[in-house]
Write a protein that holds these residues in place. Structure first.
Motif, PDB file in Angstrom:
ATOM      1  N   GLY A 147     -33.509 -54.546  73.619  1.00  0.00           N
ATOM      2  CA  GLY A 147     -33.746 -54.443  75.054  1.00  0.00           C
ATOM      3  C   GLY A 147     -33.085 -55.550  75.845  1.00  0.00           C
ATOM      4  N   THR A 209     -46.838 -56.642  66.320  1.00  0.00           N
ATOM      5  CA  THR A 209     -47.907 -55.645  66.423  1.00  0.00           C
ATOM      6  C   THR A 209     -47.477 -54.263  65.949  1.00  0.00           C
ATOM      7  OG1 THR A 209     -47.279 -55.243  68.736  1.00  0.00           O
ATOM      8  CG2 THR A 209     -49.041 -56.852  68.319  1.00  0.00           C
ATOM      9  N   SER A 210     -46.189 -54.005  65.921  1.00  0.00           N
ATOM     10  CA  SER A 210     -45.719 -52.699  65.434  1.00  0.00           C
ATOM     11  C   SER A 210     -44.285 -52.832  64.951  1.00  0.00           C
ATOM     12  CB  SER A 210     -45.811 -51.623  66.531  1.00  0.00           C
ATOM     13  OG  SER A 210     -44.983 -51.968  67.637  1.00  0.00           O
ATOM     14  N   ARG A 212     -40.842 -50.316  63.870  1.00  0.00           N
ATOM     15  CA  ARG A 212     -40.202 -49.000  63.780  1.00  0.00           C
ATOM     16  C   ARG A 212     -39.057 -49.086  62.770  1.00  0.00           C
ATOM     17  NH1 ARG A 212     -37.904 -47.832  69.080  1.00  0.00           N
ATOM     18  NH2 ARG A 212     -39.973 -47.045  69.644  1.00  0.00           N
ATOM     19  N   THR A 242     -36.890 -52.278  63.857  1.00  0.00           N
ATOM     20  CA  THR A 242     -37.195 -53.035  65.069  1.00  0.00           C
ATOM     21  C   THR A 242     -38.649 -53.477  65.015  1.00  0.00           C
ATOM     22  OG1 THR A 242     -35.675 -51.628  66.322  1.00  0.00           O
ATOM     23  CG2 THR A 242     -37.108 -53.076  67.584  1.00  0.00           C
ATOM     24  N   PHE A 244     -41.878 -55.287  67.053  1.00  0.00           N
ATOM     25  CA  PHE A 244     -42.353 -55.446  68.428  1.00  0.00           C
ATOM     26  C   PHE A 244     -43.557 -56.382  68.466  1.00  0.00           C
ATOM     27  CE2 PHE A 244     -40.294 -51.350  68.211  1.00  0.00           C
ATOM     28  CZ  PHE A 244     -39.620 -51.222  69.407  1.00  0.00           C
ATOM     29  N   GLY A 246     -46.286 -56.518  71.044  1.00  0.00           N
ATOM     30  CA  GLY A 246     -46.665 -55.751  72.224  1.00  0.00           C
ATOM     31  C   GLY A 246     -45.546 -54.770  72.546  1.00  0.00           C
ATOM     32  N   GLU A 247     -45.029 -54.847  73.769  1.00  0.00           N
ATOM     33  CA  GLU A 247     -43.934 -53.958  74.174  1.00  0.00           C
ATOM     34  C   GLU A 247     -42.562 -54.581  73.944  1.00  0.00           C
ATOM     35  OE1 GLU A 247     -44.289 -50.814  75.288  1.00  0.00           O
ATOM     36  OE2 GLU A 247     -46.435 -51.042  74.883  1.00  0.00           O
ATOM     37  N   ARG A 248     -42.527 -55.878  73.636  1.00  0.00           N
ATOM     38  CA  ARG A 248     -41.244 -56.567  73.545  1.00  0.00           C
ATOM     39  C   ARG A 248     -40.649 -56.471  72.139  1.00  0.00           C
ATOM     40  NH1 ARG A 248     -39.642 -63.025  74.412  1.00  0.00           N
ATOM     41  NH2 ARG A 248     -37.397 -62.672  74.123  1.00  0.00           N
ATOM     42  N   PRO A 249     -39.401 -56.007  72.012  1.00  0.00           N
ATOM     43  CA  PRO A 249     -38.725 -56.075  70.717  1.00  0.00           C
ATOM     44  C   PRO A 249     -38.391 -57.531  70.397  1.00  0.00           C
ATOM     45  CG  PRO A 249     -37.654 -54.491  72.202  1.00  0.00           C
ATOM     46  CD  PRO A 249     -38.575 -55.325  73.027  1.00  0.00           C
TER      47      PRO A 249
END
Length: 272
Positions: A147, A209-210, A212, A242, A244, A246-249
Motif C-alpha cells: 500500500g 493480526t492477519s 494473506r 502479506t 497485516f 490491523g488494516e496496515r500491510p
C-alpha cells in the motif's frame, strides 16, 4: 529352397537380474531411450538402486540392454530432469538421496503469534540461514502489496534457509523502511528470528493480526536454480505473502520459494 531373409527383423532384448524381467523393444511405439528410462525408474522405485547408490556405467547399460551410448545418455537426461538421479563429473551417476521436506502449513504462524502475545520464549530455529538486508525503492508489485507509492524505500530481506547442508527455501520479503529503520529487525545478523517475522515485528511493538498467502507453482528462475541446488526441470512452490497489523500491510514476501521435491502444503480450513 532357402527362405528369403527378412529386411527388418523385430528384436526384443530381454535381460533378467534378480526377480525383475526387463524388456527393450527397439521397434516399439515408445522410443528406446524412454523405455530404458522407464526401466531404470522402476528399478529405483523398487529399491534395486537405493538412495545414494551408483547407477551402472554407460558401457554396462549399453551391454546389458543392447542399446547405443546416446540412448543411455538420453535416458539419464530424463531421469536427471525428473530429479531422480544426479551426475558428478568424473564420478558417475547416482540415485538422489532422500530430501528433507519443508512443510508449509496454515498453522505455522500460530505458535509465534501466541508466544509474542504472552511473552513466552520461542523455540530455537531449527534452520541455518544466509541473510542479506538492503534498502531499496519499492517496485510496482511490492508497492501494491504494501500500500505504498512506487519508489518508497523499503527494507529488502533475502534469506536462504538450510536444513543441514541442503538449501530448503529462499525468501525475499519487504518491510516499510519507516517501520523498522534503526531497530533490530533491520539487522541481518539477527536472522533467523525465533518465531519468524511475526515475532520479529512483535519485538518492535508491531502486532501481526492477519496474513494473506497466495500459493502457485512455476519453473525455477536461474538464480533460484543456483541458490537452491535444484535438478533441471524441478518445479517450485511459491508463496506470495502479506502480513497485516490491523488494516496496515507491514510485510510482503515476493516470493517464498520452495523446490517442489522438498516441500509440501498442509492447510487446515476450519469452517466452524
Amino acid at each position: 529352397m532357402v527362405p528369403p531373409i527378412p529386411t527388418c527383423q523385430r528384436v526384443i532384448v530381454r535381460t533378467t537380474i534378480g526377480s525383475v524381467r526387463r524388456m527393450i523393444d527397439p521397434h516399439g511405439d515408445r522410443a528406446v531411450y524412454r523405455q530404458l528410462a522407464d526401466q531404470l525408474r522402476a528399478e529405483i522405485a523398487g529399491g534395486e538402486y537405493g538412495p545414494g547408490s551408483a547407477i551402472p556405467s554407460e558401457t554396462t547399460l549399453m551391454q546389458r540392454y543392447g542399446v547405443a551410448r546416446n540412448t543411455v545418455r538420453l535416458a539419464m537426461t530424463m531421469l536427471r530432469e525428473e530429479g531422480l538421479v544426479v551426475t558428478y563429473h568424473g564420478r558417475g551417476t547416482f540415485v538422489r538421496d532422500a530430501l528433507p521436506i519443508r512443510k508449509i502449513s496454515s498453522t505455522r504462524y500460530k505458535s509465534a503469534a501466541t508466544a509474542a502475545a504472552d511473552g513466552s520464549p520461542q523455540e530455537p530455529s531449527e534452520y541455518r540461514v544466509e541473510a542479506t538486508h538492503q534498502e531499496v525503492p519499492a517496485d510496482e508489485t511490492v508497492a501494491d502489496l504494501l500500500g505504498l507509492d512506487t519508489g518508497t524505500l523499503v527494507l529488502e530481506r533475502r534469506i536462504l534457509f538450510f536444513d543441514g547442508s541442503m538449501p530448503q527455501q529462499l525468501s525475499c520479503s519487504y518491510v516499510p523502511l519507516d517501520l523498522v529503520a534503526g531497530t533490530p529487525v533491520a539487522d541481518a545478523s539477527n536472522e533467523p528470528w525465533d518465531g519468524g517475522t511475526v515475532a520479529a515485528l512483535a519485538g518492535i511493538g508491531v502486532t501481526v493480526t492477519s496474513i494473506r498467502e497466495r500459493v502457485r507453482a512455476r519453473m525455477p528462475q536461474p538464480e533460484e536454480t543456483r541458490s537452491l541446488s535444484v535438478a533441471v526441470g524441478t518445479p517450485m512452490l511459491t508463496v506470495t505473502r502479506t502480513m497485516f497489523a490491523g488494516e496496515r500491510p507491514v510485510e510482503a514476501a515476493v516470493d517464498i520459494v520452495v523446490p517442489g521435491d522438498r516441500g509440501e502444503l498442509d492447510y487446515l480450513i476450519d469452517l466452524t
